[in-house]
Design a protein around this motif. Structure first.
Motif, PDB file in Angstrom:
ATOM      1  N   ASP A 187      56.995 -20.900  10.682  1.00 21.02           N
ATOM      2  CA  ASP A 187      57.226 -19.918  11.744  1.00 21.02           C
ATOM      3  C   ASP A 187      56.304 -18.709  11.591  1.00 21.02           C
ATOM      4  O   ASP A 187      56.609 -17.619  12.063  1.00 21.02           O
ATOM      5  N   GLY A 188      55.170 -18.917  10.919  1.00 21.68           N
ATOM      6  CA  GLY A 188      54.224 -17.830  10.699  1.00 21.68           C
ATOM      7  C   GLY A 188      52.808 -18.296  10.935  1.00 21.68           C
ATOM      8  O   GLY A 188      52.525 -19.037  11.880  1.00 21.68           O
ATOM      9  N   GLY A 189      51.892 -17.857  10.078  1.00 25.13           N
ATOM     10  CA  GLY A 189      50.488 -18.179  10.254  1.00 25.13           C
ATOM     11  C   GLY A 189      50.163 -19.613   9.897  1.00 25.13           C
ATOM     12  O   GLY A 189      50.644 -20.148   8.894  1.00 25.13           O
ATOM     13  N   ASP A 190      49.348 -20.237  10.717  1.00 29.75           N
ATOM     14  CA  ASP A 190      48.834 -21.589  10.478  1.00 29.75           C
ATOM     15  C   ASP A 190      47.316 -21.460  10.382  1.00 29.75           C
ATOM     16  O   ASP A 190      46.627 -21.308  11.391  1.00 29.75           O
ATOM     17  N   LEU A 191      46.796 -21.516   9.166  1.00 30.42           N
ATOM     18  CA  LEU A 191      45.378 -21.233   8.961  1.00 30.42           C
ATOM     19  C   LEU A 191      44.470 -22.328   9.514  1.00 30.42           C
ATOM     20  O   LEU A 191      43.353 -22.049   9.937  1.00 30.42           O
ATOM     21  N   VAL A 192      44.956 -23.560   9.539  1.00 30.94           N
ATOM     22  CA  VAL A 192      44.134 -24.652  10.054  1.00 30.94           C
ATOM     23  C   VAL A 192      43.964 -24.524  11.567  1.00 30.94           C
ATOM     24  O   VAL A 192      42.847 -24.555  12.095  1.00 30.94           O
ATOM     25  N   GLU A 193      45.077 -24.371  12.270  1.00 31.55           N
ATOM     26  CA  GLU A 193      45.002 -24.169  13.723  1.00 31.55           C
ATOM     27  C   GLU A 193      44.168 -22.927  14.045  1.00 31.55           C
ATOM     28  O   GLU A 193      43.408 -22.902  15.022  1.00 31.55           O
ATOM     29  N   THR A 194      44.320 -21.899  13.225  1.00 34.32           N
ATOM     30  CA  THR A 194      43.571 -20.657  13.425  1.00 34.32           C
ATOM     31  C   THR A 194      42.078 -20.886  13.275  1.00 34.32           C
ATOM     32  O   THR A 194      41.264 -20.302  14.002  1.00 34.32           O
ATOM     33  N   ALA A 195      41.684 -21.734  12.337  1.00 35.90           N
ATOM     34  CA  ALA A 195      40.262 -22.045  12.165  1.00 35.90           C
ATOM     35  C   ALA A 195      39.694 -22.728  13.409  1.00 35.90           C
ATOM     36  O   ALA A 195      38.538 -22.504  13.778  1.00 35.90           O
ATOM     37  N   PHE A 196      40.511 -23.557  14.061  1.00 36.87           N
ATOM     38  CA  PHE A 196      40.049 -24.196  15.290  1.00 36.87           C
ATOM     39  C   PHE A 196      39.860 -23.161  16.399  1.00 36.87           C
ATOM     40  O   PHE A 196      38.952 -23.285  17.221  1.00 36.87           O
ATOM     41  N   VAL A 197      40.710 -22.151  16.435  1.00 37.86           N
ATOM     42  CA  VAL A 197      40.521 -21.053  17.379  1.00 37.86           C
ATOM     43  C   VAL A 197      39.220 -20.315  17.065  1.00 37.86           C
ATOM     44  O   VAL A 197      38.403 -20.032  17.957  1.00 37.86           O
ATOM     45  N   ALA A 198      39.018 -20.001  15.787  1.00 41.02           N
ATOM     46  CA  ALA A 198      37.830 -19.251  15.373  1.00 41.02           C
ATOM     47  C   ALA A 198      36.546 -19.985  15.720  1.00 41.02           C
ATOM     48  O   ALA A 198      35.537 -19.378  16.101  1.00 41.02           O
ATOM     49  N   GLN A 199      36.567 -21.305  15.596  1.00 46.20           N
ATOM     50  CA  GLN A 199      35.396 -22.113  15.951  1.00 46.20           C
ATOM     51  C   GLN A 199      35.017 -21.863  17.412  1.00 46.20           C
ATOM     52  O   GLN A 199      33.841 -21.680  17.745  1.00 46.20           O
ATOM     53  N   GLY A 200      36.031 -21.816  18.285  1.00 42.04           N
ATOM     54  CA  GLY A 200      35.785 -21.531  19.687  1.00 42.04           C
ATOM     55  C   GLY A 200      35.341 -20.106  19.931  1.00 42.04           C
ATOM     56  O   GLY A 200      34.447 -19.841  20.754  1.00 42.04           O
TER      57      GLY A 200
END
Length: 444
Positions: free
Chosen positions: A142-155
């Protein structure tokens, strides 16, 4: 004689019409380029017409039957939103939408991300599109998901690069994209160790306890962690954490097709999205480090996936050289990480697996695309392109989509056609610094 003359005349006319019709049908058949464009354009609509309206972000799922899990219709997912951002850039470049329309949509999405819940800079896996508040992916997630966040950062990095020399509005968008990705605190997610952790929760801390060791879909996260000029990690985090001091290397093969890194112990490779998610911006062609040649590794993973389906050792209905692709997707019973082995091949083909592999296996991917579009369109094709998955064995053809599967189709088709997203991402100076820090060889 007169009757016989008219009979021959009639038969000749029919044959002429038949030949003319056959020629017309042949002429009207889509070329490979036209077919790819149709699929790319239609699939892009998931991230345009199908986007959650308040945020502009990518919905987790769209079910054409209208049946959803409770309160799930307007839930957006971080990873698919990152992929969707890249899809919008490709749509602008292809004139599927105007540049101004694209800029306005991206501005909406990025401002949603700016004010949405973040946990030491990382977004959660799921968010409510109307508010940006977290929807737990599971009780403790229910907090930060670093993997999903990396996919955002790529974009975000692709947005930064695409618009950095544009109009005043576009330069502001580029600056916002840069600020958002540089706000991710990769150092926090090491927990003071030489490894990156997937999750952190404000309520449960590190209880998910998921240190990320390769090989899977997460290479991009380690590259970005090394690349961050604000919260960057040392190279030792990559070498000890991801590569486990070289234990990531392994030798396996299927039908003479070799793999040289440990796909979580699976000698035939994991689900095919492992060759997609990290490489939508990170160009695997010519990308090498101490552990692998990633262009060769990903190509071989795709070839093994293809060959397994052609061999069809479990005798599922419909598998062939023109219908293949095993990856994580909807399954006959829920959701599953389909892969080419006896335990994970459940007779379910996901079009995203073959289509997103077009940069590795163009001939095999286009053959599957053409077969599905020309021969199975009535069962597999809908408003946002090919549906997520199907099983001929189970006579199962759900009219449902998942954002995380639609995104790689659009982006990899674009990379196959123009390398646009690869060029944008790889041209970023921070990305190059991160790759250099980790000892990669790559094409700038």
């Amino acid at each position: 004689m007169m009757n016989k003359f008219f009979w021959y005349l009639l038969v000749g006319s029919i044959m002429l019409v038949s030949c003319s019709s056959s020629k017309s049908n042949s002429t009207n058949k889509l070329s490979d380029e036209e077919l790819i464009d149709v699929v790319q354009r239609q699939t892009f609509r998931y991230f345009w017409e199908g986007a959650e309206p308040t945020s502009g972000a990518a919905r987790e799922r769209i079910h054409m039957d209208g049946i959803y899990p409770q309160d799930d219709k307007n839930v957006v997912t971080s990873g698919a939103t990152g992929f969707g951002i890249m899809a919008i850039i490709s749509a602008i470049d292809r004139n599927y939408v105007s540049r101004q329309e694209g800029v306005e949509r991206l501005d909406k999405i990025l401002n949603f991300l700016k004010y949405a819940d973040r946990f030491h800079g990382a977004w959660p896996h799921w968010m409510h599109g109307e508010t940006g508040k977290t929807k737990p992916f599971s009780k403790k997630d229910d907090g930060g998901d670093l993997v999903e966040t990396a996919f955002v950062a790529q974009g975000l990095i692709c947005v930064k690069q695409y618009f950095k020399d544009g109009s005043v509005q576009e330069q502001a968008l580029s600056k916002l994209a840069d600020e958002l990705w540089k706000g991710i605190d990769f150092k926090w997610y090491t927990k003071g160790e030489n490894v990156l952790y997937w999750h952190w929760s404000p309520n449960y801390g590190w209880e998910m306890n998921f240190p990320i060791h390769g090989y899977n879909e997460c290479l991009i996260m380690y590259v970005l962690a090394a690349a961050s000029p604000t919260y960057g990690v040392d190279a030792v985090v990559y070498h000890e954490g991801w590569a486990e001091n070289g234990k990531i290397k392994a030798n396996a093969e299927y039908k003479g097709i070799p793999l040289h890194i440990r796909h979580q112990g699976d000698p035939t490779g994991g689900p095919l999205f492992w060759a997609h998610y990290s490489y939508l911006g990170l160009n695997p062609k010519g990308l090498k480090d101490a552990y692998a040649d990633y262009g060769a590794e990903n190509t071989n993973q795709a070839l093994i996936n293809y060959q397994w389906c052609v061999d069809n050792p479990l005798n599922y209905k419909g598998y062939s050289e023109n219908s293949w692709g095993l990856t994580a997707s909807y399954s006959v019973k829920g959701y599953a990480g389909h892969a080419p082995n006896a335990h994970k091949d459940l007779g379910v083909i996901a079009p995203t697996a073959a289509l997103s592999s077009i940069v590795y296996t163009p001939q095999q991917s286009i053959a599957a695309m053409r077969n599905w579009y020309e021969n199975k369109k009535d069962k597999l094709w809908g408003e946002y392109g090919f549906y997520d998955a199907f099983s001929e064995t189970a006579d199962w053809y759900p009219q449902r989509y998942l954002g995380i599967d639609q995104g790689p189709i659009v982006v990899m088709l674009e990379n196959y056609r123009s390398q646009l997203l690869w060029k944008l991402f790889m041209s970023d100076s921070d990305v190059q610094s991160g790759l250099d820090k980790l000892g990669f060889q790559y094409t700038k």
